[in-house]
Design a protein around this motif. Structure first.
Motif, PDB file in Angstrom:
ATOM      1  N   UNK A 148       0.845  -1.304   0.066  1.00 31.27           N
ATOM      2  CA  UNK A 148      -0.067  -0.010   0.018  1.00 31.27           C
ATOM      3  C   UNK A 148       0.801   1.426   0.086  1.00 31.27           C
ATOM      4  N   UNK A 149       1.850   1.269   0.815  1.00 31.53           N
ATOM      5  CA  UNK A 149       2.811   2.442   0.648  1.00 31.53           C
ATOM      6  C   UNK A 149       3.643   2.606  -0.579  1.00 31.53           C
ATOM      7  N   UNK A 150       3.944   1.301  -1.306  1.00 31.37           N
ATOM      8  CA  UNK A 150       4.490   1.494  -2.541  1.00 31.37           C
ATOM      9  C   UNK A 150       3.635   2.145  -3.633  1.00 31.37           C
ATOM     10  N   UNK A 151       2.250   1.721  -3.370  1.00 34.71           N
ATOM     11  CA  UNK A 151       1.323   2.202  -4.359  1.00 34.71           C
ATOM     12  C   UNK A 151       1.081   3.715  -4.224  1.00 34.71           C
ATOM     13  N   UNK A 152       0.793   4.137  -3.119  1.00 30.06           N
ATOM     14  CA  UNK A 152       0.917   5.477  -3.041  1.00 30.06           C
ATOM     15  C   UNK A 152       1.451   6.626  -3.601  1.00 30.06           C
ATOM     16  N   UNK A 153       3.013   6.376  -3.572  1.00 24.72           N
ATOM     17  CA  UNK A 153       3.821   7.085  -4.273  1.00 24.72           C
ATOM     18  C   UNK A 153       4.180   6.869  -5.910  1.00 24.72           C
ATOM     19  N   UNK A 154       3.288   6.120  -6.499  1.00 25.82           N
ATOM     20  CA  UNK A 154       3.362   6.071  -7.752  1.00 25.82           C
ATOM     21  C   UNK A 154       2.124   6.545  -8.519  1.00 25.82           C
ATOM     22  N   UNK A 155       2.472   6.947  -9.845  1.00 28.15           N
ATOM     23  CA  UNK A 155       1.482   7.898 -10.603  1.00 28.15           C
ATOM     24  C   UNK A 155       1.481   7.402 -12.069  1.00 28.15           C
ATOM     25  N   UNK A 156       0.469   6.835 -12.408  1.00 33.89           N
ATOM     26  CA  UNK A 156       0.448   6.529 -13.968  1.00 33.89           C
ATOM     27  C   UNK A 156       1.540   5.735 -14.482  1.00 33.89           C
ATOM     28  N   UNK A 157       1.726   4.634 -13.688  1.00 35.45           N
ATOM     29  CA  UNK A 157       3.138   4.039 -13.882  1.00 35.45           C
ATOM     30  C   UNK A 157       2.683   2.327 -14.169  1.00 35.45           C
ATOM     31  N   UNK A 158       1.642   1.818 -13.940  1.00 36.52           N
ATOM     32  CA  UNK A 158       1.526   0.384 -14.059  1.00 36.52           C
ATOM     33  C   UNK A 158       0.368   0.037 -15.043  1.00 36.52           C
ATOM     34  N   UNK A 159       0.546  -0.982 -15.826  1.00 37.66           N
ATOM     35  CA  UNK A 159      -0.520  -1.342 -16.677  1.00 37.66           C
ATOM     36  C   UNK A 159      -1.654  -2.134 -15.891  1.00 37.66           C
ATOM     37  N   UNK A 160      -0.774  -2.998 -14.784  1.00 35.52           N
ATOM     38  CA  UNK A 160      -1.682  -4.052 -14.047  1.00 35.52           C
ATOM     39  C   UNK A 160      -0.875  -3.973 -12.601  1.00 35.52           C
ATOM     40  N   UNK A 161      -1.590  -4.091 -11.695  1.00 38.60           N
ATOM     41  CA  UNK A 161      -1.564  -4.438 -10.414  1.00 38.60           C
ATOM     42  C   UNK A 161      -2.323  -5.491  -9.849  1.00 38.60           C
ATOM     43  N   UNK A 162      -1.413  -6.457  -9.344  1.00 38.80           N
ATOM     44  CA  UNK A 162      -1.891  -7.677  -8.845  1.00 38.80           C
ATOM     45  C   UNK A 162      -1.991  -7.849  -7.384  1.00 38.80           C
ATOM     46  N   UNK A 176      -7.637   1.858  -2.745  1.00 41.03           N
ATOM     47  CA  UNK A 176      -8.068   1.866  -4.089  1.00 41.03           C
ATOM     48  C   UNK A 176      -7.935   2.988  -4.944  1.00 41.03           C
ATOM     49  N   UNK A 177      -8.075   4.130  -4.095  1.00 41.27           N
ATOM     50  CA  UNK A 177      -7.955   5.382  -4.954  1.00 41.27           C
ATOM     51  C   UNK A 177      -6.378   5.440  -5.319  1.00 41.27           C
ATOM     52  N   UNK A 178      -5.425   5.185  -4.375  1.00 36.98           N
ATOM     53  CA  UNK A 178      -3.837   5.152  -4.862  1.00 36.98           C
ATOM     54  C   UNK A 178      -3.698   4.285  -5.954  1.00 36.98           C
ATOM     55  N   UNK A 179      -4.449   2.941  -5.917  1.00 39.51           N
ATOM     56  CA  UNK A 179      -4.141   2.003  -7.186  1.00 39.51           C
ATOM     57  C   UNK A 179      -4.604   2.766  -8.234  1.00 39.51           C
ATOM     58  N   UNK A 180      -5.760   3.356  -8.340  1.00 34.21           N
ATOM     59  CA  UNK A 180      -6.273   3.714  -9.594  1.00 34.21           C
ATOM     60  C   UNK A 180      -5.259   5.087 -10.113  1.00 34.21           C
ATOM     61  N   UNK A 181      -4.635   5.799  -9.054  1.00 34.46           N
ATOM     62  CA  UNK A 181      -3.848   6.664  -9.557  1.00 34.46           C
ATOM     63  C   UNK A 181      -2.428   6.114 -10.152  1.00 34.46           C
ATOM     64  N   UNK A 182      -2.220   5.096  -9.566  1.00 35.35           N
ATOM     65  CA  UNK A 182      -0.836   4.306  -9.720  1.00 35.35           C
ATOM     66  C   UNK A 182      -0.891   3.665 -11.249  1.00 35.35           C
ATOM     67  N   UNK A 183      -2.130   3.486 -11.834  1.00 37.86           N
ATOM     68  CA  UNK A 183      -2.371   2.851 -13.082  1.00 37.86           C
ATOM     69  C   UNK A 183      -2.247   3.594 -14.007  1.00 37.86           C
ATOM     70  N   UNK A 184      -2.110   3.218 -15.059  1.00 37.78           N
ATOM     71  CA  UNK A 184      -2.004   3.930 -16.384  1.00 37.78           C
ATOM     72  C   UNK A 184      -3.598   4.002 -16.872  1.00 37.78           C
ATOM     73  N   UNK A 185      -3.770   4.914 -18.011  1.00 37.71           N
ATOM     74  CA  UNK A 185      -5.412   5.404 -18.467  1.00 37.71           C
ATOM     75  C   UNK A 185      -6.121   4.110 -18.576  1.00 37.71           C
ATOM     76  N   UNK A 186      -5.392   3.009 -19.071  1.00 37.96           N
ATOM     77  CA  UNK A 186      -6.379   1.812 -19.274  1.00 37.96           C
ATOM     78  C   UNK A 186      -5.831   0.580 -18.485  1.00 37.96           C
ATOM     79  N   UNK A 187      -5.476   0.925 -17.281  1.00 35.54           N
ATOM     80  CA  UNK A 187      -4.886  -0.047 -16.367  1.00 35.54           C
ATOM     81  C   UNK A 187      -5.900  -1.067 -15.635  1.00 35.54           C
ATOM     82  N   UNK A 188      -5.545  -2.022 -15.015  1.00 33.05           N
ATOM     83  CA  UNK A 188      -6.207  -3.078 -14.369  1.00 33.05           C
ATOM     84  C   UNK A 188      -5.673  -3.313 -13.102  1.00 33.05           C
ATOM     85  N   UNK A 189      -6.634  -3.400 -12.085  1.00 33.03           N
ATOM     86  CA  UNK A 189      -6.327  -3.709 -10.562  1.00 33.03           C
ATOM     87  C   UNK A 189      -6.694  -5.112 -10.429  1.00 33.03           C
TER      88      UNK A 189
END
Length: 231
Positions: free
Chosen positions: A109-123, A142-155
């Motif tokens: 959760x800490x890793x995801x919080x500091x990422x922005x528009x970086x991943x296609x997939x978070x598992x 959930x909000x942090x994961x949304x921000x960490x994903x690219x525009x067409x990303x998947x959690x």
């Protein structure tokens, strides 16, 4: 990770099972990349992207990164694992070369919080015994994961269902739907696990259409069948 840690590797023919406090954390089959258990249902997701970048939260015995790295050549995998001991155990369990991956020994959760528009997939496959840690169930993650994903990303989330957790299950899905299009794979996995596919853009129909066009190996048919019933 605090408290009791009883970690065992059991063998049954060509199949090995990693258990943490009696709970199955990973399975490996010497003769196949597939386990025919829930881990396999993450395998098709990289097909939805070109040169996908993936964050796996929760290493366990390394089943998921082992599968993905064996199947896909052009994939960038990062791993967040809070328990450093699991890194050495994963090397023993799957024989995986973890030097190929960037590994964060910290709360996912800490890793995801500091990422922005970086991943296609978070598992998300993080567990303490048989429960997802509470920080991953809240709206903040959930909000942090949304921000960490690219525009067409998947959690994508492995969620172990129990009748006693029915309210949590319903609440979690409601929180995910505030940010994502939410789909669920249940049939064909087992009676206790669901795979949540939370997408920023893609619909379930679009996911299935892409996978159908790219998956032709008969060994993959059980995965395609599961995604054909995405709901």
């Amino acid at each position: 990770m605090k408290g009791k840690e009883d970690i065992k590797i059991d063998g049954n023919g060509d199949t090995k099972v990693l258990k943490y406090n009696g709970i199955t954390y990973s399975v490996a089959n010497a003769n196949s990349i597939y386990t025919h258990l829930y881990w396999d249902y993450f395998i098709p997701l990289p097909l939805l992207f070109e040169k996908p970048k993936v964050l796996i939260i929760g290493l366990g015995g390394g089943t998921i990164p082992y599968q993905l790295s064996k199947i896909y050549n052009d994939i960038d995998i990062e791993i967040a694992e809070i328990n450093e001991k699991m890194v050495e155990i994963a090397k023993e369990f799957t024989g995986i070369d973890l030097s190929k991956f960037k590994i964060y020994i910290e709360d996912g959760a800490t890793v995801v919080k500091r990422k922005r528009n970086e991943y296609n997939i978070i598992i998300l496959d993080a567990y303490i015994n048989d429960r997802i840690p509470k920080q991953f169930l809240g709206e903040e993650f959930i909000s942090d994961a949304y921000s960490a994903l690219k525009e067409d990303g998947i959690l994508a989330i492995n969620y172990a269902r129990r009748l006693s957790l029915l309210l949590e299950y319903i609440t979690y899905k409601s929180r995910l739907r505030k940010f994502f299009n939410l789909y669920e794979l249940k049939k064909g996995i087992n009676s206790k696990n669901s795979i949540f596919i939370a997408t920023k853009k893609l619909t379930g129909a679009e996911i299935f259409a892409i996978l159908k066009s790219k998956m032709s190996d008969p060994q993959e048919q059980f995965l395609l069948d599961a995604y054909s019933r995405i709901v």
